[in-house]
Design a protein around this motif. Structure first.
Motif, mmCIF file in Angstrom:
data_model
loop_
_atom_site.group_PDB
_atom_site.id
_atom_site.type_symbol
_atom_site.label_atom_id
_atom_site.label_comp_id
_atom_site.label_asym_id
_atom_site.label_seq_id
_atom_site.Cartn_x
_atom_site.Cartn_y
_atom_site.Cartn_z
ATOM 1 N N ASP A 1 36.560 32.537 37.656
ATOM 2 C CA ASP A 1 35.873 33.737 38.143
ATOM 3 C C ASP A 1 36.180 34.909 37.214
ATOM 4 O O ASP A 1 37.318 35.371 37.152
ATOM 5 C CB ASP A 1 36.343 34.052 39.568
ATOM 6 C CG ASP A 1 35.500 35.112 40.272
ATOM 7 O OD1 ASP A 1 34.869 35.931 39.567
ATOM 8 O OD2 ASP A 1 35.490 35.130 41.517
ATOM 9 N N HIS A 2 35.159 35.405 36.526
ATOM 10 C CA HIS A 2 35.361 36.479 35.547
ATOM 11 C C HIS A 2 35.749 37.796 36.201
ATOM 12 O O HIS A 2 36.206 38.727 35.524
ATOM 13 C CB HIS A 2 34.086 36.683 34.728
ATOM 14 C CG HIS A 2 32.977 37.339 35.509
ATOM 15 N ND1 HIS A 2 32.132 36.634 36.350
ATOM 16 C CD2 HIS A 2 32.583 38.639 35.579
ATOM 17 C CE1 HIS A 2 31.261 37.468 36.909
ATOM 18 N NE2 HIS A 2 31.513 38.684 36.456
ATOM 19 N N ARG A 3 35.584 37.896 37.533
ATOM 20 C CA ARG A 3 35.897 39.155 38.224
ATOM 21 C C ARG A 3 37.399 39.360 38.389
ATOM 22 O O ARG A 3 37.849 40.493 38.664
ATOM 23 C CB ARG A 3 35.238 39.176 39.604
ATOM 24 C CG ARG A 3 33.720 39.143 39.592
ATOM 25 C CD ARG A 3 33.181 39.012 40.996
ATOM 26 N NE ARG A 3 33.638 37.767 41.628
ATOM 27 C CZ ARG A 3 33.525 37.522 42.935
ATOM 28 N NH1 ARG A 3 33.004 38.436 43.745
ATOM 29 N NH2 ARG A 3 33.954 36.366 43.424
ATOM 30 N N ILE A 4 38.190 38.303 38.242
ATOM 31 C CA ILE A 4 39.630 38.395 38.494
ATOM 32 C C ILE A 4 40.336 39.061 37.315
ATOM 33 O O ILE A 4 40.172 38.659 36.162
ATOM 34 C CB ILE A 4 40.215 37.007 38.773
ATOM 35 C CG1 ILE A 4 39.734 36.529 40.147
ATOM 36 C CG2 ILE A 4 41.740 37.026 38.701
ATOM 37 C CD1 ILE A 4 40.180 35.140 40.521
ATOM 38 N N VAL A 5 41.120 40.089 37.639
ATOM 39 C CA VAL A 5 41.898 40.809 36.627
ATOM 40 C C VAL A 5 43.320 40.992 37.146
ATOM 41 O O VAL A 5 43.572 40.943 38.350
ATOM 42 C CB VAL A 5 41.285 42.195 36.301
ATOM 43 C CG1 VAL A 5 39.897 42.043 35.706
ATOM 44 C CG2 VAL A 5 41.232 43.073 37.558
ATOM 45 N N GLY A 6 44.247 41.186 36.227
ATOM 46 C CA GLY A 6 45.622 41.482 36.594
ATOM 47 C C GLY A 6 45.923 42.957 36.346
ATOM 48 O O GLY A 6 45.426 43.542 35.390
ATOM 49 N N VAL A 7 46.722 43.543 37.227
ATOM 50 C CA VAL A 7 47.163 44.935 37.068
ATOM 51 C C VAL A 7 48.675 44.949 37.250
ATOM 52 O O VAL A 7 49.188 44.445 38.261
ATOM 53 C CB VAL A 7 46.498 45.878 38.095
ATOM 54 C CG1 VAL A 7 46.848 47.334 37.775
ATOM 55 C CG2 VAL A 7 44.988 45.691 38.122
#
Length: 318
Positions: A29-35
């Motif tokens: 899923d390209h929407r997943i990001v880490g912060v």
């Protein structure tokens, strides 16, 4: 052939399951990001950064900004996984968790790393024993405390699929695998890892395996201890707790967190409303001194023998 004790099983760092699962989810899923808050190393996210250099946002040591940025990303259609030491994530950014994430019902996944007393031998400033208690008080927020790498991975997959704010504790302390390889996480549902009719042990996180070993010890004495794994502190499995209150002489709760307002508090609130019974709450009742996680858990009665003795005491005075 005698059954292998849980105490003798290999140990695993749940952060390894965390980064492996997050990487798999990001591929899907390209929407997943880490912060993160300058916590790439302690969160074991170096491999994630290498695979997704443009999808890991490091705000530096600024936890309030970190949660606010995550809320903004969610508002823009991303699925942010916020990764930070639980003591700093939940204490410094509690207002942002409440207002920017939960009240706004943003699709943010908060991952509290190195929780409880396992950050290091750094004392109360780095212990995170209060996180479950104060996050339980915030509406709209699911609170999950996995017990092993299998449950950690399953909880993260569920969190990624559901639309809404979720908090997941990610253990730093090595633990044995207590769930089956095909385990499926269901929010708000307890798992009976051991049946019993005399007393019930309810635990989660890094101390669940200790409760299982305590039940093994009690069995040699003729005491039948039910062991309930309670990975979701909010929502709690009320049905399982009430059944334990009705069917056994009492409940011992065990958690790597404060004795006020966490899993034990949730269980006590439930039985007092539905079926009053004796409840012994094991946890950390004070600012714990500096020491290893294992030393501190033993100090506060959460060794297998300490848990077993609490169950014996409950039965003696029941």
């Amino acid at each position: 052939m005698p059954r292998t004790s849980v105490a003798d099983l290999p140990r695993h760092d749940c952060r390894d399951a965390y980064v492996a699962t997050l990487s798999e989810l990001a591929h899907e899923d390209h929407r997943i990001v880490g912060v993160v808050n300058d916590s790439i190393g302690s969160s074991k996210l170096n491999s994630f950064r290498k695979s997704f250099p443009d999808r890991l946002i490091n705000v530096g040591i600024a936890e309030q900004d970190m949660v606010g940025v995550a809320a903004g990303l969610a508002n823009g259609g991303r699925i942010p996984f916020v990764s930070a030491a639980s003591c700093f994530l939940t204490a410094r950014a509690l207002e942002q968790i409440k207002a920017d994430v939960a009240y706004s019902n943003h699709n943010v996944k908060l991952c509290g790393m190195s929780p409880g007393v396992a950050y290091g031998e750094l004392g109360p400033t780095h212990h995170s024993i209060e996180d479950i208690a104060w996050l339980r008080a915030i509406a709209n927020l699911t609170v999950i405390v996995p017990a092993d790498p299998v449950e950690t991975s399953a909880a993260l997959r569920w969190a990624a699929a559901v639309d809404g704010p979720v908090f997941v504790r990610v253990s730093r302390m090595s633990v044995p695998q207590v769930n089956a390889d095909d385990y499926a996480f269901v929010p708000g549902k307890a798992v009976a890892l051991r049946e019993g009719t005399d007393v019930t042990l309810i635990a989660n996180g890094t101390v669940l395996w200790r409760a299982l070993v305590a039940a093994e010890q009690l069995a040699t004495e003729g005491i039948s201890a039910r062991v309930l794994s309670m990975p979701t502190v909010k929502p709690l499995d009320v049905e399982a707790v009430v059944a334990a209150a009705q069917q056994t002489a009492g409940i011992v709760t065990v958690e790597e967190s404060t004795t006020a307002g966490g899993l034990g508090g949730a269980v006590a609130e439930t039985v007092v409303r539905h079926h009053p019974t004796r409840v012994t709450i094991l946890g950390v009742p004070e600012f714990a001194p500096t020491g290893s996680a294992a030393f501190l858990l033993d100090r506060y009665g959460m060794s297998p023998e300490g848990i077993a003795e609490s169950a014996r005491g409950l039965l003696r005075h029941g």
